[in-house]
Design an enzyme around this catalytic site. Structure first.
Site, PDB file in Angstrom:
ATOM      1  CG  HIS A 283       1.759  -9.465  11.838  1.00 37.46           C
ATOM      2  ND1 HIS A 283       0.735  -9.145  12.688  1.00 37.46           N
ATOM      3  CD2 HIS A 283       1.788 -10.819  11.784  1.00 37.46           C
ATOM      4  CE1 HIS A 283       0.163 -10.261  13.122  1.00 37.46           C
ATOM      5  NE2 HIS A 283       0.777 -11.295  12.588  1.00 37.46           N
ATOM      6  CE  LYS A 284       5.681  -1.484   6.716  1.00 35.72           C
ATOM      7  NZ  LYS A 284       6.444  -0.390   7.364  1.00 35.72           N
TER       8      LYS A 284
END
Ligand code: SF4
Lengths: 206, 290
Positions: free
Chosen positions: A36-37
């Site tokens: 996600h990051k």
């Protein structure tokens, strides 16, 4: 019980309501904290320079996520030495950690279903309404059982993130899920939180 | 003193794949309490099917095999250095055999070691020398999802009106259950330590979790509090997975400790339904798994 297959149409998404049981089939990918990051920084906010195979991976997953599903899961995988991968245990991980990122990722990729456990917050609920999409709750800890729904492991991206954090491309059949956030602004998690707060206040007052 | 590497490997396999029967029994009772056709009941049905399948296929109950926490009680004469080496070898081997997920991530570099071996705290190993001739090793696999909802309070806690007494303890524990919602894979078991310092208190809260589900607290006052807390936590209605339902916690295990006059800590370790704990005893060449 709804039988859904990936890619999922808007029409199918819109008919789902919180509390519905869903049996999901098709090709999806796993992704959790590091993914996600990485997505947000590299492709959405673009605060980080692309490097290595970033662009190549982006193009591969873009196809899969369009109308698709992302599973918050860090599996146990056999066959790491040979590349003949097999999922041994694959239950959901806690989704709320992705709350800062999830909504933007749903919009960017036209992601229809986020699968995990524990539910997510208001930002994701808004994205579910806009995209439209749903949050599907898998049974936390039911890892051996869920691994049986995984027919085959098609590919893996970013294995250097570590086995739990990599993006595993898997074909699933009849994965049992419950709709806990729908495209109509309903969330079982928000409801239960509010209701249990009323009970808590009563108990604290005694 | 012989090499116990293989015995440790078997202990890890059993802990990861074979849920203790007292925990399974509690889950069966919880399932039977949920109303027919509810999401809560079907969640617990799935959980129980998964438990049976994991046992039969010798695969991990949950993919998050957590931090392996070993409590070793060794009679005089055992080398803790040798035991540590054997445990670490067994942990790496168990990871290669997929009984454990590679979980040791260097917090600074972000790199996963790939074999579950990190610094001296990963896996966690506590040693204590005891009298007698029996070596006792307890293993707990503590998953990350439920570990993240654990919490420590320093009483008095003004916001909750919780003072430095058992009534205050009751209030903070209920608050912790509310905050956790379904995120620790409810229904959970609460390990609660009252007292200690910040470190020993959390340690005590995990020790409390080794007490069997059906084994009441030897202190009648604490036994009554455990019962009351279980009942009241369930009144919150959070239910399995946070879907809403009758059972939010399967039980509460409290441990009283000593504290400094100035401190009153209450530490709560939330253990998910996948309450993986096992004991191994070694006397001469006789090895038992309990
Ligand atoms: S909280 Fe427990 S059951 Fe849930 S995913 Fe983590 S280890 Fe598994």
């Amino acid at each position: 019980m709804y039988n859904l297959s990936i890619p999922i149409s808007d029409e199918n998404i819109l008919q789902l309501k919180v509390g519905d049981s869903v049996s999901l089939s098709g090709v999806m990918i796993t992704g959790r904290d590091t993914v996600h990051k990485w997505m947000i920084e590299t492709f959405i906010k673009e605060t980080r320079q692309m490097e290595g195979d970033d662009l190549q991976v982006y193009q591969a997953i873009k196809r899969l996520l369009n109308g698709g599903a992302l599973y918050h899961c860090g599996p146990i995988v056999a066959g790491l030495e040979t590349g003949d991968y097999r999922f041994v245990a694959a239950g959901p991980t806690t989704s709320i950690r992705e709350e800062p990122y999830q909504g933007d990722i749903m919009r960017h990729f036209n992601l229809k279903a986020v699968i995990g456990k524990g539910g997510m917050g208001p930002k994701t609920l808004t994205a579910c309404h806009e995209v439209p999409g749903v949050y599907l709750h898998a049974i936390g800890g039911a890892a051996s059982l869920i691994a049986q729904s995984v027919q085959r492991v098609i590919d893996v991206h970013k294995l250097d993130f570590g086995v739990p954090e990599a993006m595993w491309v898997i074909e699933i059949k009849d994965l049992p899920l419950v709709v806990t956030m729908d495209a109509h602004n309903n969330s079982i998690h928000a409801e239960v939180e509010t209701r249990s707060m009323v009970e808590l206040e009563k108990l604290l007052a005694t | 003193m012989h090499d116990l590497t293989n015995a440790f490997l078997e202990l890890i396999r059993l802990t990861s794949t074979d849920l203790p029967t007292d925990v399974e029994q509690s889950l069966i009772e919880a399932r039977d309490r949920e109303s027919p056709g509810s999401a809560a009941k079907s969640a617990l049905d799935t959980v129980l099917q998964n438990v049976a399948m994991a046992r039969k296929n010798s695969t991990p109950i949950c993919q998050d095999t957590g931090t392996p926490i070993f409590y070793v009680q060794q009679p005089e004469g055992w080398s803790t250095q040798a035991l540590r080496e054997q445990i670490r070898t067994a942990v790496a081997e168990a990871t290669a055999r997929t009984y454990l997920r590679p979980n040791a991530v260097n917090a600074i570099t972000g790199l996963n070691s790939g074999n579950n071996l990190g610094d001296n705290a990963f896996p966690t190993i506590h040693f204590e020398e005891i009298k007698g001739d029996e070596l006792i090793v307890d293993l707990m696999l503590k998953g990350g999802g439920c570990e993240n909802v654990g919490v420590q309070y320093s009483l008095p806690e003004g916001r909750l009106g919780a003072g430095r007494d058992l009534e205050g303890v009751r209030k903070v524990v209920l608050n912790a259950v509310h905050q956790a919602q379904g995120r620790g894979c409810a229904p959970g078991v609460l390990g609660v330590a009252i007292g200690g310092d910040r470190g020993s208190s959390y340690y005590g809260s995990k020790e409390a979790l080794f007490r069997k589900m059906d084994e009441p607290n030897p202190d009648p006052q604490l036994a009554a509090l455990e019962e009351r807390l279980t009942e009241e936590a369930n009144q919150l209605g959070i239910g399995p997975m946070g879907f809403g339902g009758e059972t939010t916690v399967l039980g509460v295990k409290i441990k009283g400790m000593h504290r400094l006059p100035a401190s009153f800590f209450v530490s709560i370790s939330y253990m998910c339904w996948a309450h993986r704990r096992r004991r191994m005893t070694v006397r001469g060449s006789d090895i038992q798994y309990l």
